[in-house]
Motif scaffolding. Structure first.
Motif, PDB file in Angstrom:
ATOM      1  N   GLY A  24       3.973  -6.015  11.771  1.00 18.12           N
ATOM      2  CA  GLY A  24       3.162  -7.168  11.388  1.00 18.12           C
ATOM      3  C   GLY A  24       2.541  -6.956  10.010  1.00 18.12           C
ATOM      4  O   GLY A  24       2.415  -5.817   9.548  1.00 18.12           O
ATOM      5  N   GLU A  25       2.127  -8.036   9.379  1.00 21.46           N
ATOM      6  CA  GLU A  25       1.543  -7.978   8.030  1.00 21.46           C
ATOM      7  C   GLU A  25       0.367  -7.010   7.953  1.00 21.46           C
ATOM      8  O   GLU A  25       0.136  -6.383   6.925  1.00 21.46           O
ATOM      9  N   GLU A  26      -0.416  -6.908   9.021  1.00 23.50           N
ATOM     10  CA  GLU A  26      -1.606  -6.049   9.024  1.00 23.50           C
ATOM     11  C   GLU A  26      -1.339  -4.638   9.553  1.00 23.50           C
ATOM     12  O   GLU A  26      -2.257  -3.813   9.594  1.00 23.50           O
ATOM     13  N   ALA A  27      -0.108  -4.358   9.966  1.00 23.32           N
ATOM     14  CA  ALA A  27       0.217  -3.016  10.471  1.00 23.32           C
ATOM     15  C   ALA A  27      -0.093  -1.984   9.386  1.00 23.32           C
ATOM     16  O   ALA A  27       0.243  -2.167   8.221  1.00 23.32           O
ATOM     17  N   LYS A  28      -0.747  -0.917   9.770  1.00 25.27           N
ATOM     18  CA  LYS A  28      -1.089   0.142   8.822  1.00 25.27           C
ATOM     19  C   LYS A  28       0.150   0.972   8.522  1.00 25.27           C
ATOM     20  O   LYS A  28       0.843   1.413   9.440  1.00 25.27           O
ATOM     21  N   VAL A  29       0.429   1.151   7.240  1.00 19.68           N
ATOM     22  CA  VAL A  29       1.562   1.969   6.825  1.00 19.68           C
ATOM     23  C   VAL A  29       1.078   3.084   5.907  1.00 19.68           C
ATOM     24  O   VAL A  29       0.032   2.967   5.260  1.00 19.68           O
ATOM     25  N   PHE A  30       1.862   4.143   5.876  1.00 15.09           N
ATOM     26  CA  PHE A  30       1.584   5.284   5.015  1.00 15.09           C
ATOM     27  C   PHE A  30       2.778   5.491   4.093  1.00 15.09           C
ATOM     28  O   PHE A  30       3.912   5.598   4.560  1.00 15.09           O
ATOM     29  N   PHE A  31       2.518   5.547   2.796  1.00 18.16           N
ATOM     30  CA  PHE A  31       3.535   5.863   1.802  1.00 18.16           C
ATOM     31  C   PHE A  31       3.319   7.338   1.477  1.00 18.16           C
ATOM     32  O   PHE A  31       2.348   7.709   0.817  1.00 18.16           O
ATOM     33  N   CYS A  32       4.212   8.188   1.993  1.00 16.96           N
ATOM     34  CA  CYS A  32       4.022   9.639   1.986  1.00 16.96           C
ATOM     35  C   CYS A  32       4.904  10.292   0.923  1.00 16.96           C
ATOM     36  O   CYS A  32       6.129  10.374   1.092  1.00 16.96           O
ATOM     37  N   CYS A  33       4.283  10.752  -0.149  1.00 19.80           N
ATOM     38  CA  CYS A  33       5.022  11.395  -1.241  1.00 19.80           C
ATOM     39  C   CYS A  33       5.218  12.883  -0.988  1.00 19.80           C
ATOM     40  O   CYS A  33       6.306  13.416  -1.199  1.00 19.80           O
ATOM     41  N   HIS A  34       4.166  13.549  -0.583  1.00 18.36           N
ATOM     42  CA  HIS A  34       4.203  14.954  -0.179  1.00 18.36           C
ATOM     43  C   HIS A  34       2.933  15.237   0.598  1.00 18.36           C
ATOM     44  O   HIS A  34       2.124  14.335   0.822  1.00 18.36           O
ATOM     45  N   ASN A  35       2.745  16.476   1.014  1.00 18.06           N
ATOM     46  CA  ASN A  35       1.655  16.778   1.932  1.00 18.06           C
ATOM     47  C   ASN A  35       0.253  16.601   1.347  1.00 18.06           C
ATOM     48  O   ASN A  35      -0.726  16.603   2.086  1.00 18.06           O
ATOM     49  N   GLU A  36       0.129  16.399   0.053  1.00 20.12           N
ATOM     50  CA  GLU A  36      -1.190  16.173  -0.555  1.00 20.12           C
ATOM     51  C   GLU A  36      -1.293  14.792  -1.189  1.00 20.12           C
ATOM     52  O   GLU A  36      -2.319  14.479  -1.804  1.00 20.12           O
ATOM     53  N   LEU A  37      -0.262  13.963  -1.062  1.00 24.54           N
ATOM     54  CA  LEU A  37      -0.275  12.642  -1.685  1.00 24.54           C
ATOM     55  C   LEU A  37       0.271  11.595  -0.712  1.00 24.54           C
ATOM     56  O   LEU A  37       1.477  11.451  -0.539  1.00 24.54           O
ATOM     57  N   VAL A  38      -0.669  10.898  -0.067  1.00 26.47           N
ATOM     58  CA  VAL A  38      -0.338   9.863   0.909  1.00 26.47           C
ATOM     59  C   VAL A  38      -1.238   8.662   0.660  1.00 26.47           C
ATOM     60  O   VAL A  38      -2.449   8.812   0.494  1.00 26.47           O
ATOM     61  N   PHE A  39      -0.627   7.481   0.614  1.00 29.74           N
ATOM     62  CA  PHE A  39      -1.359   6.233   0.462  1.00 29.74           C
ATOM     63  C   PHE A  39      -1.325   5.485   1.788  1.00 29.74           C
ATOM     64  O   PHE A  39      -0.331   5.545   2.507  1.00 29.74           O
ATOM     65  N   GLU A  40      -2.396   4.756   2.069  1.00 31.16           N
ATOM     66  CA  GLU A  40      -2.493   3.953   3.278  1.00 31.16           C
ATOM     67  C   GLU A  40      -2.780   2.509   2.877  1.00 31.16           C
ATOM     68  O   GLU A  40      -3.584   2.271   1.973  1.00 31.16           O
ATOM     69  N   MET A  41      -2.128   1.573   3.544  1.00 31.26           N
ATOM     70  CA  MET A  41      -2.367   0.157   3.261  1.00 31.26           C
ATOM     71  C   MET A  41      -1.751  -0.673   4.377  1.00 31.26           C
ATOM     72  O   MET A  41      -0.944  -0.158   5.143  1.00 31.26           O
ATOM     73  N   PRO A  42      -2.070  -1.963   4.440  1.00 31.66           N
ATOM     74  CA  PRO A  42      -1.364  -2.836   5.378  1.00 31.66           C
ATOM     75  C   PRO A  42       0.071  -3.078   4.894  1.00 31.66           C
ATOM     76  O   PRO A  42       0.338  -3.100   3.689  1.00 31.66           O
TER      77      PRO A  42
END
Length: 158
Positions: A97-115
């Motif tokens: 869903g549009e509001e589902a939380k996702v994580f864009f995971c680059c490496h173990n110290e760089l992760v972004f969170e957003m819908p």
């Protein structure tokens, strides 16, 4: 989960460009996890053995052939005026869903969170970080890995 300011991110220019444009509203919903939060998400969703996609082995779930659905090109779409992610990616994660939380995971110290809806609108900015990042949804089995060769792999998490 604790966050850190996007201004502290060394490549924060990816969110400040005119092309691709990230709106102020979307930028407000993109959160950069602090090191401890990033490490926790990475360990829980990506790997508890490897710290970066470059280090994945055949034992790591993103490299297991039986968990890979298909590979398609993303770079041509990224270079075009077309705003949407490749259709195959959207189809693969159609239950998000549009509001589902996702994580864009680059490496173990760089992760972004957003819908998910925010990522769909801002994906072109994120793909300046194309060294194997994996997009996962909270409590979702589907995942997507972007590769620097211009391909994206649709995956199922184990």
């Amino acid at each position: 989960m604790a966050y850190t300011s996007l201004d502290s991110f060394s490549k924060n220019w990816i969110f400040k460009r005119e092309d691709p444009k990230v709106t102020t509203q979307d930028l407000a919903e993109i959160r950069l996890l602090d090191e401890q939060g990033a490490a926790s998400v990475w360990r829980d969703y990506i790997s508890d053995n490897q710290i970066h996609p470059d280090h994945f082995t055949e034992q790591d779930w993103p490299n297991k052939a039986e968990l890979q659905v298909m590979k398609v090109a993303w770079e041509k779409r990224w270079d075009s005026t077309e705003e949407a992610l490749p259709e195959e990616v959207l189809t693969h994660v159609t239950t998000w869903g549009e509001e589902a939380k996702v994580f864009f995971c680059c490496h173990n110290e760089l992760v972004f969170e957003m819908p998910w809806g925010v990522f769909k609108r801002t994906w072109k900015a994120f793909l300046f970080l194309d060294n194997g990042p994996i997009l996962v949804g909270r409590k979702k089995s589907q995942a997507v890995q972007f590769h620097s060769d211009g391909m994206v792999t649709m995956l199922f998490r184990r």
